[in-house]
Design a protein around this motif. Structure first.
Motif, short mmCIF file in Angstrom:
data_model
loop_
_atom_site.label_atom_id
_atom_site.label_comp_id
_atom_site.label_asym_id
_atom_site.label_seq_id
_atom_site.Cartn_x
_atom_site.Cartn_y
_atom_site.Cartn_z
N LEU A 126 0.82 -1.21 0.00
CA LEU A 126 0.00 0.00 0.00
C LEU A 126 0.86 1.26 0.00
CD1 LEU A 126 -2.99 -0.62 2.45
CD2 LEU A 126 -3.10 -0.20 -0.01
N ASP A 127 1.95 1.21 0.72
CA ASP A 127 2.84 2.37 0.80
C ASP A 127 3.58 2.63 -0.51
OD1 ASP A 127 2.09 2.68 3.42
OD2 ASP A 127 3.86 1.68 4.26
N SER A 128 3.50 1.68 -1.45
CA SER A 128 4.27 1.80 -2.69
C SER A 128 3.39 1.99 -3.92
CB SER A 128 5.16 0.56 -2.88
OG SER A 128 5.97 0.33 -1.76
N VAL A 129 2.12 2.31 -3.74
CA VAL A 129 1.20 2.39 -4.89
C VAL A 129 1.54 3.55 -5.83
CG1 VAL A 129 -0.71 1.23 -3.73
CG2 VAL A 129 -0.44 3.72 -3.51
N ASP A 130 2.25 4.55 -5.33
CA ASP A 130 2.54 5.70 -6.17
C ASP A 130 3.55 5.39 -7.28
OD1 ASP A 130 0.81 7.25 -4.71
OD2 ASP A 130 2.36 8.07 -3.39
N ALA A 146 8.58 -1.65 -4.76
CA ALA A 146 8.37 -2.59 -3.65
C ALA A 146 6.95 -3.15 -3.67
CB ALA A 146 8.63 -1.88 -2.32
N PHE A 147 6.06 -2.49 -4.38
CA PHE A 147 4.68 -2.96 -4.49
C PHE A 147 4.65 -4.39 -5.00
CE2 PHE A 147 0.86 -3.68 -7.01
CZ PHE A 147 -0.15 -3.27 -6.16
N TRP A 148 5.40 -4.67 -6.06
CA TRP A 148 5.28 -5.96 -6.73
C TRP A 148 5.92 -7.10 -5.93
CZ3 TRP A 148 1.63 -6.07 -10.04
CH2 TRP A 148 1.30 -4.91 -10.74
N GLY A 200 -6.89 -1.42 -6.64
CA GLY A 200 -6.60 -0.03 -6.31
C GLY A 200 -5.70 0.67 -7.31
N VAL A 201 -5.00 -0.10 -8.14
CA VAL A 201 -4.08 0.50 -9.13
C VAL A 201 -4.44 0.11 -10.56
CG1 VAL A 201 -2.19 0.57 -7.46
CG2 VAL A 201 -2.44 -1.44 -8.93
N ALA A 202 -5.53 -0.64 -10.73
CA ALA A 202 -5.88 -1.17 -12.06
C ALA A 202 -6.15 -0.06 -13.07
CB ALA A 202 -7.08 -2.09 -11.95
N HIS A 203 -6.57 1.11 -12.60
CA HIS A 203 -6.88 2.21 -13.53
C HIS A 203 -5.64 2.71 -14.25
CE1 HIS A 203 -5.53 4.19 -9.82
NE2 HIS A 203 -5.18 5.21 -10.58
#
Length: 335
Positions: free
Chosen positions: A153-157, A165-167, A188-191
């Motif tokens: 969550l902290d790496s979604v940007d 780190a998200f992946w 949450g990031v699919a867009h």
């Protein structure tokens, strides 16, 4: 003599191994209530086993292996339940040095018994049970799952960066079969990317291993679903350069050659031999028979020769390979 199959004899020996673990746990300051309950279960099991043996001898018939297996499962489940209750009660009573040591002993005995149950007694597919066992005894207590989710969550940007780190955290959640958490993070990031949106659709159409186990899928049904899932994942047109690619590889599996060359995602994201073993069995070689787990363990230990291995690890290795004499030896030598 009672005409019991070799696997039946191994399972019976494993029940004795679990009894040895219980006795080891109770050597120092034994909780009297737990000792009494374990003795009750063991005595009841002996009575049933004796009755089965006498019936086979008297009637000159072949032992009903399904009945014996159910009997062993009931015994192991009863022992595990009592130890789990005793541990929960101990934790609620407050913790001091003695309680902490007993908590460790109870946790170890519970892990051994449940591992024996999954690898030797459970008639269902092994992979989902091993994933559940690993999650319960390794991930949940250490809060790894919540940490992975929070770090993702902290790496979604920077999700579209290859080294985000998200992946890495999403891949670890996927390998541990936390599909719902993976879906929540990806939605949450699919867009941001059509490949991620397509992969979300893929996930929505497949069950998790936990769901298959809860649905009572047989070993044959499990292998069929996994084969279909891997085939469908391989059809996804995700470039190797895309940050989603490694997550797709979790669900598509890999070849024997890629595994032996350490080019699989389980090698990249596993931190220990036990994690590597559980994840590899679940996602790369899910169709292995129980009798083949030893070969997989050898392959995993060959590629993780730098891992530190203690007596607890050796006991788990003995349980995974149904090496009951070695397991008994290790249990009797532990402090």
């Amino acid at each position: 003599a009672c005409p019991v199959s070799q696997r039946g004899m191994d399972a019976f020996d494993a029940s004795l191994a679990s009894r040895s673990a219980e006795k080891q746990m109770l050597r120092d300051a034994p909780p009297a209530e737990l000792a009494e309950k374990l003795l009750h279960h063991f005595s009841a099991f002996q009575v049933k086993a004796k009755a089965v043996h006498e019936q086979v001898e008297l009637m000159r018939i072949t032992v009903d292996t399904a009945y014996v297996q159910d009997m062993l499962l009931d015994y192991a489940s009863g022992i595990a339940s009592e130890i789990s209750k005793a541990r929960d009660k101990l934790r609620k009573s407050g913790e001091n040095m003695t309680d902490s040591a007993q908590d460790d002993q109870l946790s170890f005995c519970l892990a051994v018994i449940e591992l024996i149950t999954e690898t030797m007694l459970n008639p269902s597919a092994v992979a989902p049970g091993l994933l559940r066992w690993y999650s319960r005894h390794y991930l949940e207590g250490e809060e790894d799952v919540s940490d992975w989710f929070r770090e993702a969550l902290d790496s979604v940007d920077d999700v579209m960066e290859k080294d985000s780190a998200f992946w890495a955290n999403v891949c670890r959640l996927a390998l541990a079969d936390y599909k719902a958490e993976v879906q929540e993070l990806l939605k949450g990031v699919a867009h941001q990317d059509p490949h991620i949106r397509e992969f979300c659709d893929f996930l929505s159409n497949i069950p998790s291993m936990r769901q298959m186990e809860q649905a009572g899928a047989t070993a044959v049904e499990f292998r069929q679903v996994i084969a279909e899932m891997q085939a469908e994942a391989k059809q996804l047109q995700v470039p190797e350069s895309h940050p989603l690619h490694e997550l797709v590889c979790v669900y598509s599996g890999c070849s024997q050659a890629a595994f032996e060359a350490n080019k699989d995602v389980t090698w990249k994201f596993s931190r220990t031999w036990i994690e590597d073993f559980v994840f590899t069995h679940a996602w790369i070689f899910p169709d292995l028979r129980k009798s083949e787990l030893g070969e997989l363990l050898q392959a995993v230990t060959r590629r993780r020769q730098d891992d530190r291995v203690d007596q607890v690890d050796l006991a788990f290795m003995a349980a995974l390979t149904s090496n009951v004499p070695r397991l008994l030896e290790l249990l009797s030598s532990m402090p």
